[in-house]
Design a protein around this motif. Structure first.
Motif, PDB file in Angstrom:
ATOM      1  N   GLN A  32      40.426  62.588 106.962  1.00  0.00           N
ATOM      2  CA  GLN A  32      41.253  62.989 105.814  1.00  0.00           C
ATOM      3  C   GLN A  32      40.536  64.096 105.035  1.00  0.00           C
ATOM      4  N   GLY A  33      41.194  65.201 104.877  1.00  0.00           N
ATOM      5  CA  GLY A  33      40.637  66.333 104.144  1.00  0.00           C
ATOM      6  C   GLY A  33      39.708  67.225 104.955  1.00  0.00           C
ATOM      7  N   ARG A  34      39.595  66.963 106.265  1.00  0.00           N
ATOM      8  CA  ARG A  34      38.657  67.714 107.116  1.00  0.00           C
ATOM      9  C   ARG A  34      38.942  69.218 107.101  1.00  0.00           C
ATOM     10  N   GLU A  35      40.195  69.609 107.244  1.00  0.00           N
ATOM     11  CA  GLU A  35      40.519  71.038 107.317  1.00  0.00           C
ATOM     12  C   GLU A  35      40.074  71.776 106.050  1.00  0.00           C
ATOM     13  N   GLN A  36      40.410  71.229 104.902  1.00  0.00           N
ATOM     14  CA  GLN A  36      40.063  71.890 103.639  1.00  0.00           C
ATOM     15  C   GLN A  36      38.551  71.913 103.434  1.00  0.00           C
ATOM     16  N   ARG A  37      37.883  70.798 103.739  1.00  0.00           N
ATOM     17  CA  ARG A  37      36.429  70.698 103.567  1.00  0.00           C
ATOM     18  C   ARG A  37      35.702  71.705 104.460  1.00  0.00           C
ATOM     19  N   CYS A  38      36.104  71.780 105.728  1.00  0.00           N
ATOM     20  CA  CYS A  38      35.440  72.690 106.668  1.00  0.00           C
ATOM     21  C   CYS A  38      35.751  74.156 106.351  1.00  0.00           C
ATOM     22  N   ALA A  39      36.982  74.434 105.929  1.00  0.00           N
ATOM     23  CA  ALA A  39      37.336  75.803 105.555  1.00  0.00           C
ATOM     24  C   ALA A  39      36.508  76.259 104.361  1.00  0.00           C
ATOM     25  N   ALA A  40      36.255  75.370 103.417  1.00  0.00           N
ATOM     26  CA  ALA A  40      35.438  75.725 102.249  1.00  0.00           C
ATOM     27  C   ALA A  40      33.974  75.913 102.635  1.00  0.00           C
ATOM     28  N   ARG A  41      33.478  75.091 103.550  1.00  0.00           N
ATOM     29  CA  ARG A  41      32.063  75.172 103.949  1.00  0.00           C
ATOM     30  C   ARG A  41      31.782  76.354 104.882  1.00  0.00           C
ATOM     31  N   PHE A  42      32.776  76.725 105.706  1.00  0.00           N
ATOM     32  CA  PHE A  42      32.581  77.769 106.714  1.00  0.00           C
ATOM     33  C   PHE A  42      33.641  78.872 106.561  1.00  0.00           C
ATOM     34  N   PRO A  43      33.625  79.591 105.446  1.00  0.00           N
ATOM     35  CA  PRO A  43      34.703  80.566 105.198  1.00  0.00           C
ATOM     36  C   PRO A  43      34.705  81.759 106.146  1.00  0.00           C
TER      37      PRO A  43
END
Length: 169
Positions: A93-104
């Motif tokens: 849950q929330g993986r896409e948003q979390r990873c997009a923020a960490r690896f822009p």
């Protein structure tokens, strides 16, 4: 450029060797990704000897010998596509948003840990790929790995491969 993606091999705890169908893919791959939890250095040695190019990271089950040879996060730019590799990404849950923020700055993030195949795209366009495990299916119906093609700035032909039970030794 042909890619081979794997993770969570856990050798020799879950299987004694990598499955033959997976090993047969290595000569066809220009780049092999391994998203951690190797467990043994012999698998790293094998892939380093057989692969044209290996991009790998250590996982939470990898000891000091593997951590000395592999990074926690790896990066590669292939045919205009920016890749990152990491073992753990946290809860689904929330993986896409979390990873997009960490690896822009990435186009594709290859990850492992869960043994659950995953292929989604974040709203930012970051593609997240988990190839599952070729040796430890856990609660999944099959052991798995992925292949893909990259050319001219595009990732295409992403395919999840299911290994037959008899492939494991």
């Amino acid at each position: 450029m042909r890619l081979l993606l794997m993770s969570d091999t856990h050798l020799p705890k879950r299987a004694k060797v990598l499955p033959d169908p997976l090993l047969a893919e290595i000569p066809h791959a220009d780049v092999v990704f391994h998203a951690g939890d190797w467990v043994d250095t012999e698998t790293l040695d094998l892939l380093e000897a057989r692969c044209r190019r290996l991009v790998g990271v250590y996982g939470n089950n990898d000891g000091p010998d593997l951590r000395a040879r592999l990074p926690e996060v790896a990066y590669a730019e292939l045919a205009g596509v920016r890749f990152g590799v990491i073992h753990e990404t946290g809860a689904a849950q929330g993986r896409e948003q979390r990873c997009a923020a960490r690896f822009p700055g990435l186009d594709v993030l290859v990850f492992g840990h869960s043994h659950i195949p995953w292929d989604t795209t974040a709203p930012t366009g970051l593609r997240l790929l988990n190839p599952g495990s070729p040796t430890d299916r856990r609660r999944q119906p099959h052991c798995t790995y992925m292949t893909a093609t990259v050319a001219d700035g595009l990732l295409t032909d992403v395919e999840l491969h299911r290994l037959p039970p008899r492939a494991l030794r």
